[in-house]
Design a protein around this motif. Structure first.
Motif, PDB file in Angstrom:
ATOM      1  N   ALA A  76       0.817  -1.217   0.000  1.00 59.53           N
ATOM      2  CA  ALA A  76       0.000   0.000   0.000  1.00 59.53           C
ATOM      3  C   ALA A  76       0.849   1.265   0.000  1.00 59.53           C
ATOM      4  N   GLY A  77       2.167   1.105   0.078  1.00 61.03           N
ATOM      5  CA  GLY A  77       3.042   2.265   0.023  1.00 61.03           C
ATOM      6  C   GLY A  77       3.262   2.955   1.350  1.00 61.03           C
ATOM      7  N   LEU A  78       2.910   2.303   2.462  1.00 62.40           N
ATOM      8  CA  LEU A  78       3.209   2.896   3.765  1.00 62.40           C
ATOM      9  C   LEU A  78       4.717   2.914   3.986  1.00 62.40           C
ATOM     10  N   LYS A  79       5.138   3.771   4.890  1.00 64.11           N
ATOM     11  CA  LYS A  79       6.548   3.868   5.275  1.00 64.11           C
ATOM     12  C   LYS A  79       6.768   3.046   6.542  1.00 64.11           C
ATOM     13  N   PRO A 278       2.394   8.981   5.142  1.00 65.07           N
ATOM     14  CA  PRO A 278       2.829  10.369   5.339  1.00 65.07           C
ATOM     15  C   PRO A 278       1.711  11.358   5.054  1.00 65.07           C
ATOM     16  N   GLY A 279       1.731  12.482   5.752  1.00 62.79           N
ATOM     17  CA  GLY A 279       0.742  13.520   5.533  1.00 62.79           C
ATOM     18  C   GLY A 279       1.113  14.409   4.357  1.00 62.79           C
ATOM     19  N   GLY A 332      -1.186   5.807  -2.259  1.00 65.88           N
ATOM     20  CA  GLY A 332      -0.874   6.922  -3.140  1.00 65.88           C
ATOM     21  C   GLY A 332      -1.685   8.167  -2.876  1.00 65.88           C
ATOM     22  N   LYS A 333      -2.558   8.136  -1.879  1.00 65.09           N
ATOM     23  CA  LYS A 333      -3.409   9.290  -1.581  1.00 65.09           C
ATOM     24  C   LYS A 333      -3.326   9.595  -0.087  1.00 65.09           C
ATOM     25  N   ARG A 337      -2.921  15.062   7.649  1.00 63.41           N
ATOM     26  CA  ARG A 337      -2.087  14.593   8.749  1.00 63.41           C
ATOM     27  C   ARG A 337      -1.524  13.214   8.415  1.00 63.41           C
ATOM     28  N   PRO A 338      -0.372  12.881   8.961  1.00 65.08           N
ATOM     29  CA  PRO A 338       0.105  11.509   8.836  1.00 65.08           C
ATOM     30  C   PRO A 338      -0.847  10.561   9.561  1.00 65.08           C
ATOM     31  N   VAL A 339      -0.882   9.327   9.123  1.00 62.21           N
ATOM     32  CA  VAL A 339      -1.664   8.289   9.797  1.00 62.21           C
ATOM     33  C   VAL A 339      -0.706   7.149  10.158  1.00 62.21           C
TER      34      VAL A 339
END
Length: 509
Positions: A76-79, A278-279, A332-333, A337-339
């Motif tokens: 999902a592209g999370l860090k 990321p936000g 990608g969206k 705020r960061p989650v």
């Protein structure tokens, strides 16, 4: 809300095929769910299948499930924001388990079956052998436990009656030189009956905490099934009736307690899974919204109706799956705020994963604006009313009310504060650290919903029957999932930072 991203669309098609197989959608009640709900249930099915062996803290099954969650977060592209910049935040645990086959406990000549008549809480203080008088001392208030040195003391005790509220009976009995304490697991609260058997007699503690707690005199500690009391004293009926009414209790001598106990010790590791979306607004980078659920369950335990794997489908695989799904939906969206996606271990053993994160944060605690916790969610009947723990503690509660009202869902404060549910899940360590939080329970509102709720607690809660056979209300599940999505998006986009209500922050009252 429509699903977003090609990956999630493919997952929806795969889920549809899976649920078309025997044992799929027919397991739950109501019409076939929509594609988004089917995709969520497919993720749930994978995390709570027998292949995961109940995802016990420190088990290979848990590790397999955690690897799946990390893979989905990566897709999902999370860090990754675990230890050392990876997905995982490992915790080293001391795992103490009573070897039931090599142990025995008798009181007054009556042998007690482990996990069915008595459940022990193994610790460094558990004696290998014990021979001592056993005595029943009512509620074990300060006035009732005089002269108990060298005795195993049985107390009427769960839930703790008002007359001993705030009194640490175990500590007082240790200081009095008692050989042990067994609390009678009284019938319990109306909404949460105590069920036997327990899965096992076992304790799991972070190793650094268990090392600090080692030492001291031996002390037996556990829980006694009220149904076993009649074998120990002729006064059992009077004790249970009077205890249920909160009336005075008689004292009873129970004869000799004898025990030979074998406790096995293992050092294990289990990890939180942590990812960050990321936000998009640099001015809000220090105001992350935490969305949390626990991955751990009870694993393999005492068989019930032939089942020995405690799958933990609703507690809490389904809501880890919801975090996975939300990550895929937001791929990608980013939001303003960061989650922070926090999948915790060790919740069932003492909130250890969330406590560890607070003690050893991989993301600064001061940068966390709110925590939305998913646990205790049971979509068994139509979602008309939500109990919100934390509803009036902060402005997050105000946002919950707004989002719920817009979706036709009424909200209420906790009608059962005696169950202390606010403090029994992973939102609480974060709230203690100053992060406003909220968690949710499907409230009951008529005879049918009350019957379904009680049936789940009596037959499925922390039992093997919390599995894929649970009869869900698909529409209720979909309604809650979309409420959660809307709430998280609103919390990440609202202009103002979440604020505590005056005097509501833990430690300020």
């Amino acid at each position: 809300m429509a699903m977003r991203g090609a990956g999630l669309k493919r997952l929806g098609l795969a889920a549809a095929a899976l649920l078309a197989l025997p044992g799929g959608a027919a397991r739950a009640e109501g019409p076939a769910p929509d594609a988004q709900t089917r995709a969520w249930w497919a993720l749930t099915r994978e995390l709570s299948s027998d292949a995961m062996e109940g995802r016990d803290t420190g088990s290979r099954g848990y590790d397999r499930a955690a690897a799946i969650v990390a893979k989905r977060f990566a897709a999902a592209g999370l860090k990754p924001v675990g230890t050392g910049g990876g997905w995982f935040q490992p915790i080293t645990f001391e795992d103490l388990r009573l070897d039931e086959a090599r142990s025995r406990l008798l009181i007054g000549g009556q042998r007690l079956r482990f996990n069915r008549d008595v459940q022990l809480s193994p610790s460094a203080a558990t004696p290998k052998a014990l021979m001592a008088p056993a005595t029943f001392r009512g509620y074990c208030s300060a006035a009732e436990i005089a002269e108990v040195k060298g005795q195993v003391v049985v107390c009427y005790g769960r839930p703790a009656p008002a007359r001993v509220k705030g009194f640490d009976r175990a500590k007082a009995l240790r200081e009095a030189g008692a050989a042990g304490m067994l609390l009678i697991a009284a019938p319990g609260l109306p909404g949460e009956p105590i069920r036997w058997p327990f899965a096992y007699s076992r304790s799991v503690t972070p190793l650094e905490d268990s090392v600090k707690a080692a030492g001291g005199a031996s002390f037996l500690q556990g829980t006694l099934n009220p149904d076993a009391l009649a074998r120990l004293t002729a006064q059992a009926g009077e004790i249970l009736r009077s205890g249920a009414a909160g009336a005075d209790l008689p004292r009873a001598e129970l004869g000799q307690a004898s025990a030979a106990l074998t406790v096995t010790r293992r050092v294990t590791r289990s990890a939180n899974v942590l990812g960050l979306l990321p936000g998009t607004d640099p001015a809000l980078a220090d105001q992350a919204i935490v969305i949390a659920a626990h991955l751990d369950g009870y694993g393999r335990g005492e068989p019930v109706a032939g089942g020995a794997i405690y799958n933990g489908t609703l507690d809490d695989a389904a809501y880890v799956a919801l975090l996975e799904q939300f990550a895929a939906m937001r791929a990608g969206k980013g939001l303003k705020r960061p989650v922070l996606f926090a999948v915790f271990t060790g919740e069932e053993k003492g909130l250890w994963g969330s406590r560890w994160f607070v003690k050893h944060p991989t993301v600064p605690i001061a940068s966390l604006a709110a925590v939305i916790n998913l646990d205790q969610v049971r979509p068994l009947y139509p979602l008309k009313l939500l109990t919100v723990h934390g509803l009036k503690e902060s402005s997050l509660g105000d946002l919950v009310r707004q989002v719920a009202t817009a979706r036709g869902i009424a909200v209420q404060e906790d009608p059962e504060p005696e169950r202390d549910l606010l403090r029994r899940s992973d939102n609480w360590p974060l709230m203690e650290a100053g992060v406003p939080g909220a968690s949710f329970v499907f409230a009951t509102y008529d005879a049918a919903s009350r019957a379904a709720y009680r049936d789940w607690y009596e037959r499925r809660y922390h039992h093997p029957a919390d599995d894929l056979s649970t009869p869900l209300d698909w529409q209720a599940a979909a309604d809650f999932n979309r409420f959660f999505t809307a709430l998280t998006e609103a919390a990440a986009e609202v202009p103002e930072r979440m604020a505590w209500a005056p005097g509501a922050r833990p430690g300020t009252r």
